[in-house]
Scaffold this motif. Structure first.
Motif, short mmCIF file in Angstrom:
data_model
loop_
_atom_site.label_atom_id
_atom_site.label_comp_id
_atom_site.label_asym_id
_atom_site.label_seq_id
_atom_site.Cartn_x
_atom_site.Cartn_y
_atom_site.Cartn_z
N UNK A 86 0.85 -1.26 -0.11
CA UNK A 86 -0.05 -0.13 -0.09
C UNK A 86 0.99 1.16 0.05
N UNK A 87 2.03 1.29 0.68
CA UNK A 87 2.70 2.27 0.94
C UNK A 87 3.59 2.82 -0.51
N UNK A 88 3.97 1.74 -1.28
CA UNK A 88 4.50 1.77 -2.91
C UNK A 88 3.49 2.26 -3.72
N UNK A 89 2.17 1.91 -3.42
CA UNK A 89 1.28 2.33 -4.24
C UNK A 89 1.01 3.83 -4.06
N UNK A 90 0.80 4.20 -2.73
CA UNK A 90 0.39 5.65 -2.58
C UNK A 90 1.72 6.73 -2.99
N UNK A 91 2.91 6.22 -2.76
CA UNK A 91 4.08 6.85 -3.37
C UNK A 91 4.55 6.82 -4.76
N UNK A 92 3.45 6.06 -5.47
CA UNK A 92 3.66 5.87 -7.01
C UNK A 92 4.74 5.14 -7.30
N UNK A 93 5.49 4.13 -6.55
CA UNK A 93 6.58 3.51 -7.00
C UNK A 93 6.00 2.12 -7.56
N UNK A 94 5.57 2.46 -8.78
CA UNK A 94 4.81 1.36 -9.40
C UNK A 94 5.46 -0.01 -9.59
N UNK A 95 6.82 -0.01 -9.87
CA UNK A 95 7.54 -1.50 -10.04
C UNK A 95 7.54 -2.24 -8.60
N UNK A 96 8.11 -1.48 -7.47
CA UNK A 96 7.73 -2.01 -6.25
C UNK A 96 6.42 -2.41 -5.77
N UNK A 97 5.53 -1.63 -6.22
CA UNK A 97 4.24 -1.85 -5.79
C UNK A 97 3.76 -3.46 -6.45
N UNK A 98 4.29 -3.49 -7.81
CA UNK A 98 3.66 -4.67 -8.38
C UNK A 98 4.50 -6.03 -7.80
N UNK A 99 5.89 -5.59 -7.63
CA UNK A 99 6.54 -6.73 -6.96
C UNK A 99 6.02 -7.15 -5.47
N UNK A 100 5.73 -6.20 -4.74
CA UNK A 100 5.10 -6.50 -3.38
C UNK A 100 3.69 -7.17 -3.63
N UNK A 101 3.04 -6.71 -4.61
CA UNK A 101 1.51 -7.28 -4.79
C UNK A 101 1.70 -8.86 -5.20
N UNK A 102 2.55 -8.85 -5.85
CA UNK A 102 2.89 -10.53 -6.32
C UNK A 102 3.39 -11.26 -4.91
N UNK A 103 4.30 -10.71 -4.17
CA UNK A 103 4.51 -11.34 -2.93
C UNK A 103 3.32 -11.68 -2.00
N UNK A 104 2.48 -10.82 -1.87
CA UNK A 104 1.16 -10.72 -1.09
C UNK A 104 0.21 -11.98 -1.69
N UNK A 105 0.07 -11.88 -2.93
CA UNK A 105 -0.62 -13.10 -3.52
C UNK A 105 0.00 -14.32 -3.22
N UNK A 106 1.34 -14.54 -3.39
CA UNK A 106 1.94 -15.73 -3.06
C UNK A 106 1.61 -16.16 -1.79
N UNK A 107 1.93 -15.14 -0.83
CA UNK A 107 1.62 -15.63 0.67
C UNK A 107 0.24 -16.21 1.02
N UNK A 108 -0.73 -15.28 0.52
CA UNK A 108 -2.29 -15.66 0.53
C UNK A 108 -2.38 -17.13 -0.09
N UNK A 109 -1.84 -17.17 -1.20
CA UNK A 109 -2.24 -18.55 -1.68
C UNK A 109 -1.63 -19.53 -1.02
N UNK A 110 -0.72 -19.36 -0.25
CA UNK A 110 0.08 -20.83 0.54
C UNK A 110 -0.66 -20.76 2.01
N UNK A 111 -1.47 -19.77 2.32
CA UNK A 111 -2.44 -19.72 3.55
C UNK A 111 -3.41 -20.78 3.66
#
Length: 417
Positions: A392-417
């Motif tokens: 969410x922080x990367x999204x608000x700061x407009x750091x698109x690449x880091x946002x996408x990278x972290x979103x993929x990580x969040x999706x991966x963590x949630x899929x494993x739960x």
């Protein structure tokens, strides 16, 4: 003539004994057929002459009566309380049967207690945990569970009685734990026994095997007793409870923190601060203590003091994940005041200038929080809260690449739960 009377009485006594044995056999048969009501009826016929039975038959009566009242867990609360009394009345015979019944009752009470707890029926959970303790008075942990769940009801009067019983027993709750750190998430995991821990380490899923003692619950108990007194408007008893506990353990850090918490609840901020300093003097290099002091200071709306404690905790233990997360939360907590001021501004040039200043301050808060959240994820790669906050922080700061990278990580963590 006297001889005939003696013979007559002997015959009468023999017939009574035979009748009682007959009723006991009838009760035993009824229990085997799960006809618990019929068993109680048969046993009620024996009760008036109970004292005349020999010890073995008396033990048999108490055992059968206990089984019938318990009724495989279907007995009423009153019946089960009587069943527990009957078990205590068994003296020498029926030892193995008594032990088996106690095991059955314990399993039933714990199952019901846990079920009620999961359903958030804390009153029911407390009742069954206390019954479990009544059956196994050496297992004081169940009395602690009964008290803790009574607080959650809340039923403070009942909790006070249970907590005071724990105090009188000298309960500490200190246990030995077998732990190891998960390779993937960096989280410390507690194992049921040493063998399970060692197997996990051997299989490669865990590292850093260790043994540790759990913290004493004495401080928590005394604190809760004091807080109940405060809730009841009896501050003097609250302070008395704390002083009594600390008199025997003046250097117990948990008790010092508990007293600090009580003083804070009473609004005695000067005494609260003094006690925090005392705790640090007693154990200055305890990372967990520093972290807890940070939590208390944060709750007391002292962010700078809280930050200093969290940073000290990290200095003492660079892998203290919760300290990193709480530091980021502390920093981000300053956002609300900025948002409120921004929303209250008008459209003048001065207001617009101030708005831009506040916007930059807000973004700086996000940038300041990033290193702590990143560290938390470094030591706990599957911490979903840290990952989502960073996303969410990367999204608000407009750091698109880091946002996408972290979103993929969040999706991966949630899929494993």
């Amino acid at each position: 003539m006297k001889k005939q009377i003696i013979i007559a009485l002997a015959i009468a006594i023999g017939s009574f004994s035979f009748a009682q044995k007959k009723e006991l056999k009838a009760a035993e048969k009824a229990i085997k057929g799960k006809a618990f009501g019929d068993a109680i009826t048969a046993l009620n016929a024996v009760k008036p002459m109970l004292e005349s039975l020999d010890p073995k038959l008396k033990d048999k009566y108490y055992y059968l009566h206990s089984v019938a009242l318990f009724a495989d867990g279907k007995g009423s609360d009153e019946d089960i309380d009587m069943a527990l009394e009957d078990l205590n009345n068994i003296e020498s015979s029926y030892g193995s049967e008594k032990s088996a019944l106690k095991t059955q009752m314990t399993n039933d009470f714990l199952q019901k207690g846990n079920k009620n707890y999961e359903a958030k029926d804390f009153g029911g959970a407390s009742k069954y945990f206390e019954k479990t303790y009544d059956l196994n008075t050496k297992d004081t942990i169940y009395l602690y569970y009964a008290a803790a769940t009574a607080v959650s009801v809340p039923d403070y009067d009942r909790a006070l009685v249970l907590y005071n019983k724990l105090k009188d027993l000298g309960y500490t709750g200190i246990q030995e734990e077998y732990i190891a750190t998960g390779k993937e998430d960096g989280e410390i995991e507690v194992f049921q026994n040493e063998n399970l821990r060692d197997l996990s380490v051997k299989s490669g899923t865990h590292i850093k095997p260790a043994t540790r003692k759990t913290e004493s619950k004495r401080g928590e108990i005394v604190k809760n007793v004091a807080l109940i007194y405060i809730n009841n408007g009896d501050n003097e008893k609250a302070i008395e409870a704390m002083k009594e506990a600390r008199a025997s353990n003046p250097d117990d850090v948990n008790l010092i923190l508990s007293e600090a918490n009580v003083q804070f609840k009473m609004g005695n901020m000067e005494e609260f601060s003094r006690l925090l300093k005392e705790a640090i003097e007693v154990d200055p290099n305890n990372a967990e203590l520093r972290y807890n002091l940070g939590v208390i200071a944060a709750e007391a709306k002292k962010p700078e003091e809280a930050r200093a404690h969290y940073e000290k905790a990290i200095e003492l233990d660079p892998e203290y994940i919760n300290a990193y997360i709480n530091l980021s939360a502390l920093i981000l907590g300053g956002e609300q005041a900025l948002i409120e001021e921004m929303n209250g501004l008008g459209n003048s040039s001065a207001d617009n200038k101030r708005y831009d200043e506040l916007k930059e301050q807000r973004q700086q808060l996000y940038r300041d929080a990033i290193p702590y959240l990143t560290k938390a994820l470094e030591y706990a790669p599957k911490n979903i809260n840290a990952a989502k906050t960073l996303m969410n922080i990367y999204s608000i700061l407009g750091e698109t690449d880091k946002y996408k990278e972290m979103k993929a990580r969040v999706d991966e963590i949630e899929a494993a739960q």
